[in-house]
Design a protein around this motif. Structure first.
Motif, PDB file in Angstrom:
ATOM      1  N   LEU A  56       0.829  -1.204   0.000  1.00 25.49           N
ATOM      2  CA  LEU A  56       0.000   0.000   0.000  1.00 25.49           C
ATOM      3  C   LEU A  56       0.866   1.258   0.000  1.00 25.49           C
ATOM      4  O   LEU A  56       0.599   2.200  -0.748  1.00 25.49           O
ATOM      5  N   ALA A  57       1.885   1.270   0.842  1.00 28.72           N
ATOM      6  CA  ALA A  57       2.775   2.429   0.922  1.00 28.72           C
ATOM      7  C   ALA A  57       3.481   2.658  -0.410  1.00 28.72           C
ATOM      8  O   ALA A  57       3.600   3.797  -0.870  1.00 28.72           O
ATOM      9  N   LYS A  58       3.935   1.581  -1.027  1.00 22.40           N
ATOM     10  CA  LYS A  58       4.617   1.698  -2.323  1.00 22.40           C
ATOM     11  C   LYS A  58       3.686   2.288  -3.377  1.00 22.40           C
ATOM     12  O   LYS A  58       4.065   3.175  -4.142  1.00 22.40           O
ATOM     13  N   GLU A  61       3.154   5.977  -2.826  1.00 22.30           N
ATOM     14  CA  GLU A  61       4.316   6.777  -3.232  1.00 22.30           C
ATOM     15  C   GLU A  61       4.560   6.708  -4.734  1.00 22.30           C
ATOM     16  O   GLU A  61       5.054   7.666  -5.324  1.00 22.30           O
ATOM     17  N   GLN A  62       4.249   5.572  -5.367  1.00 24.80           N
ATOM     18  CA  GLN A  62       4.493   5.372  -6.798  1.00 24.80           C
ATOM     19  C   GLN A  62       3.249   4.733  -7.435  1.00 24.80           C
ATOM     20  O   GLN A  62       3.233   3.540  -7.709  1.00 24.80           O
ATOM     21  N   PRO A  63       2.203   5.530  -7.669  1.00 23.30           N
ATOM     22  CA  PRO A  63       0.940   4.962  -8.164  1.00 23.30           C
ATOM     23  C   PRO A  63       1.074   4.180  -9.477  1.00 23.30           C
ATOM     24  O   PRO A  63       0.300   3.260  -9.721  1.00 23.30           O
ATOM     25  N   ALA A  68       1.121  -2.102 -12.684  1.00 22.32           N
ATOM     26  CA  ALA A  68       1.964  -3.227 -13.094  1.00 22.32           C
ATOM     27  C   ALA A  68       1.756  -4.454 -12.208  1.00 22.32           C
ATOM     28  O   ALA A  68       2.342  -5.498 -12.459  1.00 22.32           O
ATOM     29  N   THR A  69       0.925  -4.348 -11.183  1.00 22.48           N
ATOM     30  CA  THR A  69       0.706  -5.459 -10.260  1.00 22.48           C
ATOM     31  C   THR A  69      -0.594  -6.166 -10.601  1.00 22.48           C
ATOM     32  O   THR A  69      -1.669  -5.560 -10.503  1.00 22.48           O
ATOM     33  N   PRO A  70      -0.516  -7.437 -11.002  1.00 18.54           N
ATOM     34  CA  PRO A  70      -1.727  -8.172 -11.392  1.00 18.54           C
ATOM     35  C   PRO A  70      -2.761  -8.207 -10.268  1.00 18.54           C
ATOM     36  O   PRO A  70      -2.435  -8.473  -9.120  1.00 18.54           O
ATOM     37  N   GLY A  71      -3.998  -7.902 -10.615  1.00 15.82           N
ATOM     38  CA  GLY A  71      -5.094  -7.985  -9.666  1.00 15.82           C
ATOM     39  C   GLY A  71      -5.232  -6.809  -8.722  1.00 15.82           C
ATOM     40  O   GLY A  71      -6.200  -6.733  -7.973  1.00 15.82           O
TER      41      GLY A  71
END
Length: 160
Positions: A56-58, A61-63, A68-71
């Motif tokens: 969540l934090a990532k 900070e970097q929407p 790029a993250t499946p699902g």
């Protein structure tokens, strides 16, 4: 974090009553100055929810990483205010256990210089309404978003 673990993490954070209990525990530990128990609590949170909270934090900070993250989009859409309240109160507990000094104003625990405490308070307010939980007095974060009285929180006074 694979999609199955991600879904399980989100499901475990949907309980608003759990967020209320954790808020009371964190506030009690901070007010009593019990750093040992607060550190134990933070370690339990890290072991159970750390990967999800880091993700969540990532994404905050970097929407662009979320795409790029499946699902992830489906997971994000399934999260409601109780999920956000649970995530925020866990982050508050870990921040304080890791050395961030809280302020206690009118009996309410706040972390100056960040809005995670206020995100918790606002999300918890919405969670209580939507989940029809008994309304509790906030012990962590400002009620500014609900009442309009932001005088007790320096992070929000400037935004009025």
């Amino acid at each position: 974090m694979d999609e199955v673990r991600l879904q399980a993490a989100v499901a475990s954070l949907g309980d608003g009553a759990d967020a209320q209990r954790l808020e009371a525990r964190v506030a009690d530990l901070v007010k009593s100055g019990d750093q040992i128990e607060l550190a134990k609590l933070a370690e339990q949170i890290r072991m159970k929810d750390g990967d999800f909270l880091d993700m969540l934090a990532k994404f905050y900070e970097q929407p662009e990483q979320a795409n790029a993250t499946p699902g992830w989009q489906q997971i994000a859409l399934s999260m409601g205010p109780c999920h956000y309240a649970n995530a925020a109160i866990r982050i508050v507990a870990m921040k304080i256990a890791n050395g961030t000094h809280p302020a206690i104003r009118n009996g309410v625990v706040m972390i100056d210089g960040t809005e995670v405490d206020n995100i918790f308070a606002e999300s918890m307010h919405r969670c209580e309404l939507i989940a029809r939980l008994p309304k509790s007095t906030r012990q962590v974060g400002s009620s500014c978003a609900m009442t309009g009285d932001c005088a007790d929180d320096p992070d929000l006074m400037e935004q009025q």
